[in-house]
Design an enzyme around this catalytic site. Structure first.
Site, PDB file in Angstrom:
ATOM      1  N   ASN A  86      -3.424  -2.152   4.936  1.00  0.00           N
ATOM      2  CA  ASN A  86      -3.788  -0.757   5.684  1.00  0.00           C
ATOM      3  C   ASN A  86      -4.798  -0.493   4.338  1.00  0.00           C
ATOM      4  OD1 ASN A  86      -2.161  -1.094   7.607  1.00  0.00           O
ATOM      5  ND2 ASN A  86      -1.272   0.345   6.845  1.00  0.00           N
ATOM      6  N   ASP A 111      -0.693   6.162  11.926  1.00  0.00           N
ATOM      7  CA  ASP A 111       0.075   5.796  10.869  1.00  0.00           C
ATOM      8  C   ASP A 111       1.038   6.927  10.215  1.00  0.00           C
ATOM      9  OD1 ASP A 111       0.201   4.255   9.143  1.00  0.00           O
ATOM     10  OD2 ASP A 111      -1.119   4.507   7.700  1.00  0.00           O
ATOM     11  N   SER A 113      -5.685   0.147  -1.652  1.00  0.00           N
ATOM     12  CA  SER A 113      -6.918  -0.038  -2.348  1.00  0.00           C
ATOM     13  C   SER A 113      -6.826   0.042  -4.040  1.00  0.00           C
ATOM     14  CB  SER A 113      -7.545   1.607  -2.227  1.00  0.00           C
ATOM     15  OG  SER A 113      -7.461   1.908  -0.161  1.00  0.00           O
ATOM     16  N   HIS A 150       0.576  -1.638   2.450  1.00  0.00           N
ATOM     17  CA  HIS A 150       0.040  -0.805   2.329  1.00  0.00           C
ATOM     18  C   HIS A 150      -0.324  -0.224   1.202  1.00  0.00           C
ATOM     19  CE1 HIS A 150       2.182   1.749   6.172  1.00  0.00           C
ATOM     20  NE2 HIS A 150       2.116   0.325   6.664  1.00  0.00           N
TER      21      HIS A 150
END
Length: 283
Positions: free
Chosen positions: A233, A84, A214, A211
Site C-alpha cells: 500500500n 481501504d 512510503s 501498509h
C-alpha cells in the site's frame, strides 16, 4: 481491459513472488496518474479509497468511486478498486454497490477479541456480497485521527501465532501485518523486521500486505516482497510527489491562476512516482 478484483491481482502476485502496488487515491488526478504509471509498464494496479478520503470528500463515497470505476474500465491494464481502512459499518456496506471488489476492514485498534469479532462479522458480510476482504493484526501506526503509535513499541508488531489463529477464525482473505512500517511517513527511514516477516509468511496461509510503504526504502521493499509480501500500500509518496511538483511550479510561475497548469504538473509527478514503485515491486 476491464475492472478486475484485488483478489485476482494479489493471488497472482503471491504465486510469482512479486507484489501488486495499491495506491490510495484522493482526487481524479490521483486516479489518472496511477493508471498512467501502470499503463507505461503494462502492469496491473489497485486503486484504493480510504475512509479518510471519503471523509475529505464531504463523506460521500460515490463521486470518487464512480470516477475510478470508469477510469479502470477504460484503462489498458487490469485495475482493481479497493475500499481501504474501513471502520464504519455504514461505509462498509456501500462497497459492493459502489463498484469495489474488495475491502480492508480495520479493527486493529481494538483488543484482540473485539478485533476478531468485528472482523468476523465484516468478513461474513463481505463474502456474502462476493467481496475479497483484508484485515490488520498488530497495528501499523500513523493513521489520521488515531493516537500516535511507535511502530517499534511492544505489542505493535504482529504475532505469528495470533496471526494464524486470527486468519482461521475470522475468515479473511489477506492480512496486513505490522513489521516496522508506519502510515504517513514523509522520510524513508522505516526498518522492517524481516525475521518476523519470514515467520509470518510460513505461519499464515493467506497473502500478506504491507501498509505504510512510503516510508520504506527500495531495498527494504524488495526484501519484503521476496519475504512474502504480496500487496504493498502506497499513499504518502504520491502526495509528496504532487505537492513538491506544484510548489516548484508555482514558485517559478507566481502569476499562474489556471489550476490545470499546476494540477497537470502534479499529476505527471504522481504518475512517475507510481511507475517507479510498480516497477520496483515487479522485480
Amino acid at each position: 481491459m476491464s475492472l478486475v478484483t484485488t483478489g485476482e491481482l494479489v493471488t497472482r502476485a503471491a504465486t510469482t513472488r512479486s507484489a501488486v502496488a495499491a495506491f490510495n487515491i484522493i482526487t481524479l488526478e490521483h486516479v489518472e496518474a496511477v493508471i498512467a504509471g501502470a499503463e507505461s509498464l503494462d502492469a496491473p494496479v489497485v486503486l484504493q479509497v480510504s475512509e479518510n478520503a471519503v471523509k475529505f470528500r464531504y463523506g460521500s463515497l460515490l463521486p470518487l468511486a464512480r470516477a475510478a470505476v470508469v477510469a479502470a474500465e477504460r484503462a489498458a491494464v487490469p485495475v482493481a478498486l479497493h475500499l481501504d481502512h474501513v471502520q464504519s459499518d455504514v461505509l462498509l456496506r456501500q462497497a459492493a454497490d459502489a463498484g469495489f471488489g474488495s475491502v480492508m476492514y480495520d479493527a486493529a485498534h481494538l483488543p484482540y477479541a473485539e478485533n476478531l469479532a468485528a472482523t468476523r462479522a465484516a468478513a461474513d458480510w463481505a463474502h456474502a456480497q462476493g467481496l475479497w476482504i483484508e484485515a490488520e493484526l498488530g497495528e501499523v501506526g500513523g493513521k489520521q485521527g488515531r493516537p500516535a503509535l511507535d511502530a517499534h513499541a511492544p505489542g505493535a508488531r504482529t504475532d505469528p501465532a495470533e496471526a494464524r489463529a486470527f486468519v482461521a477464525d475470522s475468515g479473511v482473505d489477506a492480512l496486513a501485518v505490522a513489521i516496522g512500517s508506519a502510515h504517513a511517513m514523509t522520510r524513508r527511514t522505516a526498518t522492517l523486521d524481516h525475521d518476523l516477516l519470514k515467520r509470518l509468511a510460513t505461519t499464515v496461509d493467506v497473502p500478506l500486505v504491507l501498509h505504510g510503504s512510503s516510508g520504506v526504502r527500495d531495498d527494504e521493499l524488495t526484501a519484503a516482497v521476496a519475504g512474502g509480501i504480496a500487496k504493498v500500500n502506497v499513499g504518502t509518496a504520491l502526495n509528496i510527489a504532487m505537492t513538491g511538483a506544484i510548489r516548484e511550479f508555482l514558485a517559478a510561475h507566481p502569476e499562474a491562476v489556471d489550476s490545470r497548469t499546476y494540477l497537470s504538473v502534479g499529476r505527471d509527478a504522481m504518475a512517475e512516482a507510481a511507475r517507479r514503485i510498480i516497477q520496483l515491486l515487479a522485480r
